[in-house]
Design a protein around this motif. Structure first.
Motif, PDB file in Angstrom:
ATOM      1  N   MET A  33       0.825  -1.190   0.000  1.00 18.18           N
ATOM      2  CA  MET A  33       0.000   0.000   0.000  1.00 18.18           C
ATOM      3  C   MET A  33       0.866   1.249   0.000  1.00 18.18           C
ATOM      4  O   MET A  33       1.993   1.223   0.439  1.00 18.18           O
ATOM      5  N   ALA A  34       0.287   2.333  -0.436  1.00 16.51           N
ATOM      6  CA  ALA A  34       0.990   3.615  -0.484  1.00 16.51           C
ATOM      7  C   ALA A  34       1.252   4.124   0.923  1.00 16.51           C
ATOM      8  O   ALA A  34       0.565   3.767   1.869  1.00 16.51           O
ATOM      9  N   ALA A  35       2.239   4.962   1.064  1.00 14.70           N
ATOM     10  CA  ALA A  35       2.545   5.551   2.368  1.00 14.70           C
ATOM     11  C   ALA A  35       1.382   6.409   2.826  1.00 14.70           C
ATOM     12  O   ALA A  35       0.792   7.149   2.054  1.00 14.70           O
ATOM     13  N   ALA A  36       1.048   6.319   4.101  1.00 20.58           N
ATOM     14  CA  ALA A  36      -0.112   7.023   4.647  1.00 20.58           C
ATOM     15  C   ALA A  36       0.021   8.529   4.510  1.00 20.58           C
ATOM     16  O   ALA A  36      -0.952   9.225   4.274  1.00 20.58           O
ATOM     17  N   ALA A  37       1.220   9.064   4.641  1.00 18.77           N
ATOM     18  CA  ALA A  37       1.410  10.514   4.614  1.00 18.77           C
ATOM     19  C   ALA A  37       1.035  11.106   3.266  1.00 18.77           C
ATOM     20  O   ALA A  37       0.557  12.232   3.198  1.00 18.77           O
ATOM     21  N   SER A  38       1.239  10.379   2.179  1.00 18.22           N
ATOM     22  CA  SER A  38       0.946  10.904   0.854  1.00 18.22           C
ATOM     23  C   SER A  38      -0.406  10.446   0.328  1.00 18.22           C
ATOM     24  O   SER A  38      -0.735  10.697  -0.824  1.00 18.22           O
ATOM     25  N   CYS A  39      -1.179   9.788   1.135  1.00 18.97           N
ATOM     26  CA  CYS A  39      -2.448   9.224   0.693  1.00 18.97           C
ATOM     27  C   CYS A  39      -3.536  10.299   0.630  1.00 18.97           C
ATOM     28  O   CYS A  39      -3.870  10.896   1.641  1.00 18.97           O
ATOM     29  N   PRO A  40      -4.106  10.523  -0.552  1.00 19.24           N
ATOM     30  CA  PRO A  40      -5.147  11.532  -0.691  1.00 19.24           C
ATOM     31  C   PRO A  40      -6.536  11.042  -0.297  1.00 19.24           C
ATOM     32  O   PRO A  40      -7.480  11.815  -0.244  1.00 19.24           O
ATOM     33  N   LEU A  41      -6.659   9.740  -0.014  1.00 17.38           N
ATOM     34  CA  LEU A  41      -7.947   9.139   0.331  1.00 17.38           C
ATOM     35  C   LEU A  41      -7.793   8.329   1.610  1.00 17.38           C
ATOM     36  O   LEU A  41      -6.937   7.450   1.687  1.00 17.38           O
ATOM     37  N   THR A  42      -8.603   8.639   2.596  1.00 17.98           N
ATOM     38  CA  THR A  42      -8.558   7.906   3.857  1.00 17.98           C
ATOM     39  C   THR A  42      -9.957   7.445   4.244  1.00 17.98           C
ATOM     40  O   THR A  42     -10.961   7.968   3.748  1.00 17.98           O
ATOM     41  N   THR A  43     -10.012   6.469   5.124  1.00 21.01           N
ATOM     42  CA  THR A  43     -11.281   5.991   5.655  1.00 21.01           C
ATOM     43  C   THR A  43     -11.101   5.660   7.128  1.00 21.01           C
ATOM     44  O   THR A  43      -9.982   5.441   7.607  1.00 21.01           O
ATOM     45  N   HIS A  44     -12.210   5.643   7.832  1.00 18.94           N
ATOM     46  CA  HIS A  44     -12.231   5.328   9.260  1.00 18.94           C
ATOM     47  C   HIS A  44     -13.560   4.639   9.516  1.00 18.94           C
ATOM     48  O   HIS A  44     -14.615   5.204   9.219  1.00 18.94           O
ATOM     49  N   VAL A  45     -13.521   3.409  10.029  1.00 13.37           N
ATOM     50  CA  VAL A  45     -14.738   2.644  10.258  1.00 13.37           C
ATOM     51  C   VAL A  45     -14.976   2.552  11.759  1.00 13.37           C
ATOM     52  O   VAL A  45     -14.109   2.113  12.512  1.00 13.37           O
ATOM     53  N   LEU A  46     -16.170   2.994  12.168  1.00 12.74           N
ATOM     54  CA  LEU A  46     -16.540   2.977  13.577  1.00 12.74           C
ATOM     55  C   LEU A  46     -17.716   2.046  13.791  1.00 12.74           C
ATOM     56  O   LEU A  46     -18.729   2.132  13.087  1.00 12.74           O
ATOM     57  N   ASN A  47     -17.583   1.144  14.742  1.00  6.59           N
ATOM     58  CA  ASN A  47     -18.673   0.275  15.164  1.00  6.59           C
ATOM     59  C   ASN A  47     -19.507   1.113  16.132  1.00  6.59           C
ATOM     60  O   ASN A  47     -19.230   1.183  17.318  1.00  6.59           O
ATOM     61  N   SER A  48     -20.517   1.789  15.602  1.00  8.33           N
ATOM     62  CA  SER A  48     -21.313   2.703  16.427  1.00  8.33           C
ATOM     63  C   SER A  48     -22.249   1.955  17.373  1.00  8.33           C
ATOM     64  O   SER A  48     -22.710   2.528  18.360  1.00  8.33           O
ATOM     65  N   ALA A  49     -22.509   0.682  17.117  1.00  9.55           N
ATOM     66  CA  ALA A  49     -23.347  -0.109  18.020  1.00  9.55           C
ATOM     67  C   ALA A  49     -22.645  -0.330  19.358  1.00  9.55           C
ATOM     68  O   ALA A  49     -23.281  -0.297  20.419  1.00  9.55           O
ATOM     69  N   ASP A  50     -21.331  -0.539  19.312  1.00  7.52           N
ATOM     70  CA  ASP A  50     -20.565  -0.805  20.524  1.00  7.52           C
ATOM     71  C   ASP A  50     -19.711   0.377  20.950  1.00  7.52           C
ATOM     72  O   ASP A  50     -19.048   0.326  21.985  1.00  7.52           O
ATOM     73  N   GLY A  51     -19.666   1.431  20.106  1.00  9.09           N
ATOM     74  CA  GLY A  51     -18.881   2.615  20.446  1.00  9.09           C
ATOM     75  C   GLY A  51     -17.381   2.392  20.384  1.00  9.09           C
ATOM     76  O   GLY A  51     -16.634   2.963  21.169  1.00  9.09           O
ATOM     77  N   VAL A  52     -16.930   1.576  19.421  1.00  7.85           N
ATOM     78  CA  VAL A  52     -15.501   1.261  19.292  1.00  7.85           C
ATOM     79  C   VAL A  52     -15.103   1.313  17.817  1.00  7.85           C
ATOM     80  O   VAL A  52     -15.953   1.189  16.930  1.00  7.85           O
ATOM     81  N   PRO A  53     -13.808   1.446  17.524  1.00  5.60           N
ATOM     82  CA  PRO A  53     -13.362   1.326  16.132  1.00  5.60           C
ATOM     83  C   PRO A  53     -13.630  -0.087  15.619  1.00  5.60           C
ATOM     84  O   PRO A  53     -13.562  -1.058  16.379  1.00  5.60           O
ATOM     85  N   ALA A  54     -13.952  -0.200  14.347  1.00  2.00           N
ATOM     86  CA  ALA A  54     -14.154  -1.512  13.721  1.00  2.00           C
ATOM     87  C   ALA A  54     -12.793  -2.029  13.281  1.00  2.00           C
ATOM     88  O   ALA A  54     -12.283  -1.653  12.230  1.00  2.00           O
ATOM     89  N   THR A  55     -12.200  -2.867  14.109  1.00  2.00           N
ATOM     90  CA  THR A  55     -10.856  -3.383  13.835  1.00  2.00           C
ATOM     91  C   THR A  55     -10.924  -4.652  12.987  1.00  2.00           C
ATOM     92  O   THR A  55     -11.894  -5.403  13.042  1.00  2.00           O
TER      93      THR A  55
END
Length: 119
Positions: A1-23
């Protein structure tokens, strides 16, 4: 994968049912071939302990066009010993200015999801 610092597209998934990140949620990034109308797989990844998947695409590979992020939500809930209504979630979006930064969060429960363009 590309280096995170130069990545123009990011995502973040949250398990809102349990109030935690979706790991450890599998996902993939695709770009539509506008001539053939077929989705081309660009990369696959898995969310980390913070629910993020860094390095989805490099700035050099990020071009105007239609993209989709596919989140394997059914497998995620199954790994937690639960069922879910949605076997996967696909978020389709259009990029007109690849010089901008794009953040596509996914808020997830077993029976609903929400997304938006973040910053």
């Amino acid at each position: 994968m590309a280096a995170a610092a130069s990545c123009p597209l990011t995502t973040h998934v949250l398990n809102s049912a349990d109030g935690v990140p979706a790991t450890r949620l599998a996902l993939s990034l695709h770009r539509l071939d506008s001539d053939l109308l077929l989705w081309n797989l660009l990369t696959v990844g898995t969310t980390n302990e913070d629910g993020r998947c860094p390095g989805l695409i490099s700035r050099e590979a990020f071009h105007p066009g239609m993209y989709k992020l596919r989140f394997e939500t059914g497998s995620y809930w199954q790994s937690r010993g639960q069922t879910s209504f949605y076997p996967y979630v696909e978020v389709v979006f259009t990029i007109t200015d690849p010089e901008q930064k794009f953040h596509v969060p996914l808020l997830l429960s077993r029976f609903s999801y929400s997304t938006y363009r973040g910053s």
